[in-house]
Design an enzyme around this catalytic site. Structure first.
Site, PDB file in Angstrom:
ATOM      1  N   LYS A 193      41.972  40.642  34.163  1.00  0.00           N
ATOM      2  CA  LYS A 193      42.346  41.436  35.338  1.00  0.00           C
ATOM      3  C   LYS A 193      43.640  42.210  35.049  1.00  0.00           C
ATOM      4  O   LYS A 193      44.333  41.930  34.070  1.00  0.00           O
ATOM      5  CB  LYS A 193      42.499  40.531  36.568  1.00  0.00           C
ATOM      6  CG  LYS A 193      41.229  39.732  36.890  1.00  0.00           C
ATOM      7  CD  LYS A 193      40.102  40.607  37.440  1.00  0.00           C
ATOM      8  CE  LYS A 193      38.731  39.993  37.296  1.00  0.00           C
ATOM      9  NZ  LYS A 193      38.260  39.143  38.375  1.00  0.00           N
TER      10      LYS A 193
HETATM   11  C1  LIG Z   1      37.189  38.317  38.913  1.00  0.00           C
HETATM   12  C2  LIG Z   1      36.684  38.435  40.289  1.00  0.00           C
HETATM   13  C3  LIG Z   1      36.629  37.341  41.167  1.00  0.00           C
HETATM   14  C4  LIG Z   1      36.858  35.922  40.726  1.00  0.00           C
HETATM   15  O1  LIG Z   1      38.040  35.668  40.086  1.00  0.00           O
HETATM   16  P1  LIG Z   1      38.170  34.387  39.107  1.00  0.00           P
HETATM   17  O2  LIG Z   1      39.627  34.261  38.907  1.00  0.00           O
HETATM   18  O3  LIG Z   1      37.401  34.714  37.877  1.00  0.00           O
HETATM   19  O4  LIG Z   1      37.585  33.208  39.832  1.00  0.00           O
HETATM   20  C5  LIG Z   1      36.270  37.561  42.473  1.00  0.00           C
HETATM   21  N1  LIG Z   1      35.946  38.790  42.911  1.00  0.00           N
HETATM   22  C6  LIG Z   1      35.944  39.863  42.100  1.00  0.00           C
HETATM   23  C7  LIG Z   1      35.599  41.202  42.670  1.00  0.00           C
HETATM   24  C8  LIG Z   1      36.293  39.722  40.761  1.00  0.00           C
HETATM   25  O5  LIG Z   1      36.284  40.797  39.961  1.00  0.00           O
END
Ligand SMILES: *Cc1c(COP(=O)(O)O)cnc(C)c1O
Length: 373
Positions: A193
């Site tokens: 991210k």
């Molecule tokens: C990455 C993501 C999540 C989940 O995050 P994690 O930390 O991997 O559990 C939820 N919603 C969206 C839109 C994402 O891109």
């Protein structure tokens, strides 16, 4: 980078290169945790929570174990439970839907608009029924959703609004950062991210101190006083090591964000006259550019063409939520969501990230431009 084929290689995302830029700071932060007597719920978490809350303009941030957990805990802290309906977008990462399901609640998908991939508020209003408890918009690919019309709908029907900002660190609408407008906002610090830990992590931001206190309790076994458990909680804490590393990476976020904006601008310019749908950026919005997603009916051929020229691309996401095997045979699988289906077949994410050089950008642009379906 070059290979035997002679093509300059462009990685989709190069985390190693980013970590090299801040290697000494990261190493020092990790060493401080190794030398301390607190590895959970300590001063580094408190410090990072304050930094993250300030960054997004919310009163509080609560660090949790992942983005999925941030969604689950935020929804639960706002009263979403078994049998409640939660309106979710048809086109999102599956975690958005899973969070609702983990609470025994029901995701009600509203298909997104074809041109923008975001919700038409009128369609959201039409999906609200007697069992609806919450709206769960997603700032998909880092494009900030305008929450104002959705908050109007929530107000009118007595609903809560939790926004999924897992892809939207740094995104703004009319100058205001994502993260302080909804009743609570869920963040992921998954390594890929825009602000990523060196492991899993997440946070809930909110300006409602009761909601923040409830998430703090839920993440720690439903306990406010040690060994007294007020409710059936979870173990979902952002640890001291990740908090310390995130604090370091947060100091670089603005610079990295500016580089993403420059990449997006170069793509928009270089690909403007190609036979591709480029991302739409409404006036007043500043996307986080987590992903740069183009759309074409010749997606698979374009992806192969780029791969042959050393350009790595990904598809976000190839299987729409309602077609996931996990939901086969359930009512979730029987929904008619044609735009989600079309997007899954046509979207392609070009390399995007602060690691891309001007040469990388030009390589991507030239490679796309040389594609003939
Ligand atoms: C990455 C993501 C999540 C989940 O995050 P994690 O930390 O991997 O559990 C939820 N919603 C969206 C839109 C994402 O891109």
């Amino acid at each position: 980078m070059s290979t035997a084929t002679g093509h300059h290689q462009v990685a989709f995302l190069d985390l190693q290169a980013l970590h090299r830029e801040m290697h000494e700071e990261l190493t020092a932060a990790a060493a401080a945790v190794i030398g301390s007597d607190r590895v959970l719920l300590g001063p580094r978490l408190t410090a990072f929570e304050a930094s993250w809350a300030a960054q997004v303009g919310a009163r509080e941030a609560v660090g949790v174990g992942s983005g999925l957990d941030a969604l689950v805990l935020a929804l639960r802290a706002l009263g979403v439970g078994p049998g409640a309906e939660v309106v979710v977008p048809s086109h999102t990462f599956v975690a958005t839907w899973l969070a609702v399901l983990h609470l025994g609640a029901v995701p009600v998908a509203v298909d997104v608009e074809s041109a923008t991939g975001t919700w038409d508020p009128a369609a959201v209003a039409a999906a609200v029924g007697p069992r609806t408890r919450a709206l769960l918009p997603v700032h998909m690919y880092g494009h900030p959703v305008d929450l104002a019309p959705l908050l109007d709908i929530a107000d009118r029907h007595g609903l809560v609004l939790v926004d999924d900002a897992a892809q939207a660190h740094g995104a703004r609408t009319r100058g205001v950062p994502v993260g302080a407008d909804g009743h609570a906002t869920a963040w992921s610090f998954y390594p890929g991210k825009n602000l990523g830990a060196l492991g899993d992590g997440g946070a809930v931001t909110t300006s409602d101190t009761d909601v923040a206190a409830r998430v703090r309790s839920l993440r720690n076994y439903g306990s406010r006083v040690k060994y007294v458990h007020d409710e059936v909680g979870y173990n979902s804490r952002l640890d001291e090591l990740q908090a310390a590393l995130l604090e370091v990476k947060l100091r670089h976020l603005a610079v990295h964000q500016a580089r993403r904006v420059a990449v997006a601008a170069a793509y928009a310019d270089g690909l403007a006259d190609c036979d591709l749908e480029l991302p739409v950026v409404p006036v007043g919005t500043e996307p986080a550019w987590h992903l740069y997603v183009v759309r074409t009916p010749h997606r698979d051929a374009l992806q192969q063409h780029l791969a042959a020229r050393g350009v790595q691309t990904l598809v976000h996401y190839p299987v729409p939520c309602h077609r996931q095997p996990a939901f086969a045979g359930t009512p979730l699988a029987r929904q008619h969501l044609p735009v989600a289906d079309a997007l899954a077949a046509q979207v392609l994410s070009l390399p995007m990230g602060p690691h891309l050089s001007a040469t990388d950008r030009d390589t991507v642009i030239d490679a796309v431009r040389s594609f003939r379906p």
